[in-house]
Write an enzyme that holds these catalytic residues in place. Structure first.
Site, short mmCIF file in Angstrom:
data_model
loop_
_atom_site.label_atom_id
_atom_site.label_comp_id
_atom_site.label_asym_id
_atom_site.label_seq_id
_atom_site.Cartn_x
_atom_site.Cartn_y
_atom_site.Cartn_z
N ASN A 41 0.94 -1.22 0.00
CA ASN A 41 0.09 0.07 -0.03
C ASN A 41 0.79 1.33 -0.07
O ASN A 41 2.08 1.10 0.13
CB ASN A 41 -0.92 0.01 1.05
CG ASN A 41 -0.27 -0.17 2.36
OD1 ASN A 41 0.74 0.82 2.77
ND2 ASN A 41 -0.48 -1.28 3.27
N GLY A 49 -2.32 -10.10 3.51
CA GLY A 49 -2.22 -10.77 2.23
C GLY A 49 -0.60 -10.98 2.03
O GLY A 49 0.24 -11.30 2.98
N ASP A 51 1.66 -8.90 1.21
CA ASP A 51 2.57 -7.95 1.76
C ASP A 51 2.80 -8.47 3.40
O ASP A 51 4.24 -8.16 3.61
CB ASP A 51 1.65 -6.68 1.95
CG ASP A 51 2.54 -5.42 2.30
OD1 ASP A 51 3.49 -5.44 2.43
OD2 ASP A 51 1.91 -4.30 2.42
N1 AR6 Z 1 2.33 -16.10 -2.34
C1 AR6 Z 1 1.81 -15.62 -3.45
N2 AR6 Z 1 0.55 -15.01 -3.79
C2 AR6 Z 1 -0.01 -14.69 -2.38
C3 AR6 Z 1 0.68 -14.88 -1.02
C4 AR6 Z 1 1.81 -15.55 -1.02
N3 AR6 Z 1 2.52 -15.66 0.11
N4 AR6 Z 1 -0.25 -14.10 -0.10
C5 AR6 Z 1 -1.41 -13.67 -0.89
N5 AR6 Z 1 -1.26 -13.95 -2.18
P1 AR6 Z 1 -3.18 -9.05 -1.72
P2 AR6 Z 1 -3.72 -6.62 -3.34
C6 AR6 Z 1 -1.95 -13.47 -3.45
O1 AR6 Z 1 -4.40 -9.01 -0.98
O2 AR6 Z 1 -4.97 -7.01 -3.51
C7 AR6 Z 1 -2.19 -5.59 1.87
O3 AR6 Z 1 -2.89 -5.46 2.89
C8 AR6 Z 1 -3.55 -13.22 -3.14
O4 AR6 Z 1 -4.29 -14.49 -2.89
O5 AR6 Z 1 -2.03 -9.46 -1.04
O6 AR6 Z 1 -2.85 -5.85 -4.21
C9 AR6 Z 1 -1.31 -4.36 1.24
O7 AR6 Z 1 -0.87 -3.92 2.32
C10 AR6 Z 1 -3.91 -12.48 -4.38
O8 AR6 Z 1 -4.28 -13.32 -5.24
O9 AR6 Z 1 -2.65 -7.77 -2.79
C11 AR6 Z 1 -2.47 -3.75 0.72
O10 AR6 Z 1 -3.05 -2.76 1.74
C12 AR6 Z 1 -2.71 -11.93 -4.57
O11 AR6 Z 1 -1.70 -12.39 -3.69
C13 AR6 Z 1 -3.34 -4.47 -0.14
O12 AR6 Z 1 -3.40 -5.83 0.84
C14 AR6 Z 1 -2.71 -10.16 -4.14
O13 AR6 Z 1 -3.59 -10.15 -2.91
C15 AR6 Z 1 -2.88 -4.90 -1.33
O14 AR6 Z 1 -3.98 -5.71 -1.91
#
Ligand code: AR6
Length: 191
Positions: A41, A49, A51
């Site tokens: 973010n 997630g 991050d």
């Molecule tokens: N390895 C691979 N993919 C993953 C992993 C992992 N370890 N963990 C989750 N995913 P997101 P966004 C996938 O929510 O939508 C955070 O709070 C997940 O299933 O991580 O860009 C940040 O600080 C999904 O398909 O990112 C921001 O505030 C993908 O990664 C916000 O979330 C992205 O999900 C960013 O949201």
């Protein structure tokens, strides 16, 4: 490493795309010219997630390194669509490229912003002599971007901007998103 051999595609005569299923925090190629992309973010100080998982795996030095990235305005180190690089600390990959995708419902021009996130991540990689880059599905979790639309933006942007990067990998967490990505790559990158 990601847990399977995945699907392979040619992006150009010198760049390859691999789509893998797995945990991006465990991905690496050589620990020196490789980077994972963190879907962060604008504050860049961690979150949920991927991050959150990346910060946990890298250890607290990653947060310190992020904190040292200058704010461009109060509370914003990395505006939506831009990208910043740090070391990887305890991660097996040498670097982390932090980028911020758009929130699907809130942004008026989401496809352009998501494309910017991929393009600027590749630019920052190139500027730092990174040869191998692993992306998650930026914006497809907390930020609510539909998988099919995100895959179109992700793969077409990478195809256009992969020059000087040897391999671009997607490391995707779950079957549903993996299947969407492979189908889209078959459509957009016919071999
Ligand atoms: N390895 C691979 N993919 C993953 C992993 C992992 N370890 N963990 C989750 N995913 P997101 P966004 C996938 O929510 O939508 C955070 O709070 C997940 O299933 O991580 O860009 C940040 O600080 C999904 O398909 O990112 C921001 O505030 C993908 O990664 C916000 O979330 C992205 O999900 C960013 O949201």
């Amino acid at each position: 490493m990601a847990s399977n051999c995945g699907a392979h595609f040619n992006l150009s005569s010198t760049s390859v795309l691999k789509i893998l299923k797995g945990d991006i925090t465990r991905w690496f190629i050589d620990g020196s010219s490789d980077a994972i992309v963190n879907p962060a973010n604008e504050r860049m100080l961690g979150g949920g997630g991927a991050d959150g998982a990346i910060h946990r795996a890298a250890g607290p030095e990653l947060r310190t390194a992020c904190f040292e990235v200058p704010e461009v305005r109060p509370g914003v180190r990395c505006p939506v669509g831009e990208a910043k690089i740090t070391r990887g600390f305890k991660l097996p990959a040498s670097h982390v490229i932090h980028t911020v995708g758009p929130v699907y419902d809130k942004s008026s021009n989401v496809a352009a912003l998501l494309s910017n996130a991929y393009r600027n991540s590749l630019r920052v990689a190139r500027e730092n002599n990174i040869q191998y880059v692993a992306f998650p599905a930026i914006s497809c979790g907390v930020f609510g971007y539909p998988f099919d639309e995100a895959a179109t933006v992700a793969i077409s942007t990478i195809k256009e901007h992969c020059n000087d990067i040897k391999e671009v990998h997607f490391v995707l967490f779950a079957d549903d998103i993996y299947n969407v990505w492979v189908e889209k790559a078959e459509e957009l990158l016919p071999n």
